[in-house]
Design a protein around this motif. Structure first.
Motif, PDB file in Angstrom:
ATOM      1  N   ASN A 182      12.205   3.300  66.760  1.00  0.00           N
ATOM      2  CA  ASN A 182      12.061   2.593  65.479  1.00  0.00           C
ATOM      3  C   ASN A 182      11.688   3.548  64.349  1.00  0.00           C
ATOM      4  N   GLU A 196      15.519  -1.582  52.872  1.00  0.00           N
ATOM      5  CA  GLU A 196      15.150  -2.795  53.604  1.00  0.00           C
ATOM      6  C   GLU A 196      15.158  -2.541  55.116  1.00  0.00           C
ATOM      7  N   GLU A 197      16.193  -1.848  55.599  1.00  0.00           N
ATOM      8  CA  GLU A 197      16.276  -1.526  57.027  1.00  0.00           C
ATOM      9  C   GLU A 197      15.132  -0.593  57.418  1.00  0.00           C
ATOM     10  N   ILE A 200      11.956  -2.623  57.946  1.00  0.00           N
ATOM     11  CA  ILE A 200      12.003  -3.405  59.199  1.00  0.00           C
ATOM     12  C   ILE A 200      11.621  -2.521  60.391  1.00  0.00           C
ATOM     13  N   HIS A 201      12.238  -1.337  60.487  1.00  0.00           N
ATOM     14  CA  HIS A 201      11.985  -0.471  61.637  1.00  0.00           C
ATOM     15  C   HIS A 201      10.586   0.146  61.573  1.00  0.00           C
ATOM     16  N   LYS A 203       7.876  -1.219  60.271  1.00  0.00           N
ATOM     17  CA  LYS A 203       6.911  -2.250  60.659  1.00  0.00           C
ATOM     18  C   LYS A 203       6.965  -2.520  62.164  1.00  0.00           C
ATOM     19  N   ALA A 204       8.174  -2.487  62.729  1.00  0.00           N
ATOM     20  CA  ALA A 204       8.298  -2.681  64.181  1.00  0.00           C
ATOM     21  C   ALA A 204       7.579  -1.559  64.923  1.00  0.00           C
TER      22      ALA A 204
END
Length: 723
Positions: A182, A196-197, A200-201, A203-204
């Protein structure tokens, strides 16, 4: 028999117990390594080494040395990592252990990657994969491959590997590998500006790292999120993660922890060095007892012991210095990163500003040049002609300046890529010469094309950029040549199967260039002197553009010139050719041969002034037209009426001209659609053609070009039908 069976069972049970105990030790080591508890990880690993030595298990000892090498490499201590890899390499010479060799190759690949040797690293990883099908090793190979693919900008391959790791079923490092995957996906998203992508990664990764106490990865995830939110303009969120980062950094990189880890590492290193010393001493004693050993061997052994001792002291001192140096390097790196980010931001701001300004200037300039052309066509009074011609000259000069600025801006932003399409070189050069023939006549200068008939008819390359190169070179030659001659030369140097090497030259008999001026002639806004700029005009960007465009083809421009004797610009270029191409019959018509009378076109344009100008220019050629104010109107009119062609503006409110073209192509594949656009830095000619446009005309345009494009695209089908 019973005693023998019991003994075998007891031996097997002891072996299983030792293996179970060893596995538990390695599992604990892995957990500490993931949590960045380096001192505890090394202590646990030391236990594994003791078990291996007590049981005289060379394979277990090899695995232990590999883990030592891995953890020191991850901590940036290459010297110690190499020490353990060397010890492991000695054990590999004993009975075959394919898994051990596979891990060794993996660690060698990690070292090559750390040195920047990406392709050597990939080769070693491939060899490692062939030696073992161990799931955990395979997943670690996937992760290292993803790092390498990112380095060499093979982003699709890297993303494929990383997505596989996110859903991995590894029984040892499932969460750790998913966290690393991630984080790397977030890094790639940042490179590709997909913020944006990236969020997401990141935060994961942060969620996984916090859940499993992966302290280093918590720090990295917070850094990523702070940076991404800053780039996206969300400074509140950026501040939240920056504060979290400071807290994490304080907990990870405090002085006591660093000191403890350094001491533990030194203790273990010295322990193993001491082990080597003891072993060497024992060998020395044995050598003394053996009469067959000579005194020279004893002297060499003593010297070796001395060197080892000095090395141990040196390692200890170096580690102390390294701790202090790392702190200084960390601070300096942060300062350099801030300076780099500021420079990148400034470059992006400049690029966006120039792109916006040049694009916005084109719309009013279209009105100026269009209205000037129409007024000149309407038989103005003699005293008005001079003013209108001056206005036309100023408009053309301003348009050329805007085009040059936009071209330089594209080059600086790395937004130019060469095409690789079929084209006829002779036609490209002839079009350039024909378009500049009027300029040559005004200067009373002969413009000659010397074309080698041996050059293949069909070549593969980028005719548009090649045309730009010659437009700039020939235009520059004509500017500084009066009552003389300008030659455009194309010669074939060499040809084999599908490749051809060509020589090009643009030679003039103009004013020439001094040796001092030649040093800077290819720099931006450079024309040799202020006097030359005032006398001959121009932006001084033409030769800069030529140099940059030829760079895309791995070609270099050369110059030979003397004052008063003229100038010669020449270069060589490698192109591919189609050996099976046949000589084609030309059915092209000159612009004056087109019979436009009776044509009915659809003009799609949202600007009212531009509508009036375009309509009047069409009326001059007895062409009628309907006007669509936006893309939706254009689609409706195209459905309900029959037109000979559509002139499509690209930038409009609502749906763009590209989208309108796609919609029209769904129900009409035949009608010629010509894109009219004030092209900007972000526009791509390829995207216009992909949408379904047959041709592109940039605004403001020369009337003769405008009429020529309409004629070519409408009458081309008739010519093809005749053929």
């Amino acid at each position: 028999m019973c005693i023998l069976l019991c003994a075998q069972w007891s031996f097997g049970q002891n072996k299983d117990d030792a293996a179970s105990k060893t596995q538990a030790v390695f599992d604990t080591f892995t957990r500490y390594r993931h949590q960045n508890k380096i001192d505890k990880a090394l202590e646990i690993l030391d236990k594994a080494a003791e078990i291996a030595e007590n049981n005289e298990d060379s394979k277990l000892l090899l695995d232990t040395f590999h883990e030592y090498a891995r953890i020191f490499l991850e901590e940036g201590d290459r010297e110690t990592a190499l020490f353990y890899l060397d010890r492991a390499n000695i054990l590999l010479k004993e009975p075959t252990y394919s898994y051990g060799q596979a891990v060794h190759n993996y660690l060698e690949a990690a070292l090559r990657f750390d040195e920047g040797n990406n392709f050597q690293s990939l080769k070693l990883l491939e060899e490692s994969r062939k030696l073992s099908n161990n799931r955990n090793l395979g997943n670690n190979i996937l992760l290292l491959e993803a790092y390498i693919f990112t380095n060499i900008e093979r982003y699709d391959d890297a993303i494929k590997n990383l997505h596989a790791l996110i859903v991995n079923s590894d029984d040892k490092e499932r969460a750790f590998l998913a966290t690393k995957a991630n984080l790397q996906l977030a890094s790639i998203s940042l490179e590709l500006n997909d913020l944006e992508e990236g969020i997401i990664h990141s935060k994961a990764a942060l969620e996984l790292a916090q859940k499993h106490d992966f302290s280093k990865d918590i720090k990295t995830a917070n850094e990523r999120l702070a940076l991404i939110y800053e780039k996206s303009g969300d400074f509140h969120e950026s501040l939240v993660y920056s504060k979290a980062l400071i807290q994490v950094r304080d907990s990870i990189f405090n002085v006591e922890k660093a000191k403890l880890e350094a001491e533990t590492g030194d203790d273990i290193r010295f322990k193993h060095l001491n082990s080597e010393l003891v072993k060497t001493t024992a060998e020395r004693d044995e050598a003394r007892e053996s009469k067959s050993r000579s005194e020279i061997t004893l002297i060499l052994t003593s010297a070796f012991l001395t060197i080892i001792s000095l090395l141990a002291v040196s390692l200890f001192r170096n580690n102390q210095i390294k701790l202090k140096t790392n702190d200084l390097l960390y601070t300096k790196n942060k300062e350099l990163e801030l300076a780099r980010d500021s420079a990148v931001s400034a470059m992006e701001a400049k690029t966006n500003f120039l792109s916006t300004v040049t694009h916005e200037l084109r719309t009013p300039l279209y009105a100026v040049t269009g209205l000037t052309h129409l007024l000149l066509e309407e038989n103005p009074a003699e005293h008005q002609k001079e003013h209108l011609k001056s206005l036309k000259f100023s408009g053309d000069y301003l348009l050329n300046f805007i085009n040059d600025i936009l071209q330089i801006n594209k080059i600086d932003a790395d937004k130019l890529e060469p095409l690789n399409i079929e084209f006829k070189l002779q036609k490209v050069l002839k079009d350039v010469v024909d378009s500049l023939q009027q300029n040559a006549n005004e200067k009373n200068t002969k413009l000659i094309l010397d074309y080698d008939s041996k050059i293949p008819l069909q070549l593969l390359g980028d005719p548009i950029k090649l045309s730009q190169v010659f437009m700039n070179l020939v235009g520059n030659a004509l500017k500084f040549t009066k009552d003389g001659k300008v030659e455009v030369i194309a010669k074939m140097l060499r040809k084999d199967e599908e490749n051809v090497k060509l020589y090009f030259e643009v030679k003039d008999s103009g004013i020439g260039i001094s040796e001092e001026q030649q040093k800077h002639i290819f720099d931006s806004f450079e024309q040799g002197s202020i006097q030359i700029n005032r006398e001959y005009g121009g932006t001084g960007l033409g030769l800069t553009i030529v140099k940059s465009l030829l760079g895309l083809f791995d070609s270099k421009i050369h110059l030979e010139s003397e004052l008063g004797e003229g100038s010669s610009f020449f270069f060589e270029m490698d192109l591919k050719c189609d050996t099976k191409a046949l000589q084609e019959v030309s059915f092209e018509l000159a612009s004056e041969e087109f019979n436009f009378k009776g044509l009915h076109l659809l003009v799609v344009e949202d600007n009212k002034i531009n509508q009036v100008i375009t309509k009047k220019m069409l009326t001059k050629k007895e062409i009628t037209c309907d006007i669509a104010n936006n893309g939706n109107e254009a689609i409706d009119l195209a459905k309900s009426n029959t037109y000979n062609a559509i002139l499509m503006d690209i930038h409009m409110p609502g749906i763009s001209g590209e989208e309108a073209t796609r919609q029209i192509r769904k129900f009409d594949q035949e009608i010629p659609i010509i894109a009219l656009t004030a092209i900007s830095l972000d526009d791509s000619l390829d995207s216009f053609y992909e949408a379904g446009c047959n041709d592109v005309v940039t605004k403001p345009f020369k009337p003769e070009v405008f009429y020529q494009k309409i004629g070519e695209n409408i009458f081309r089908k008739k010519e093809e039908g005749l053929v």
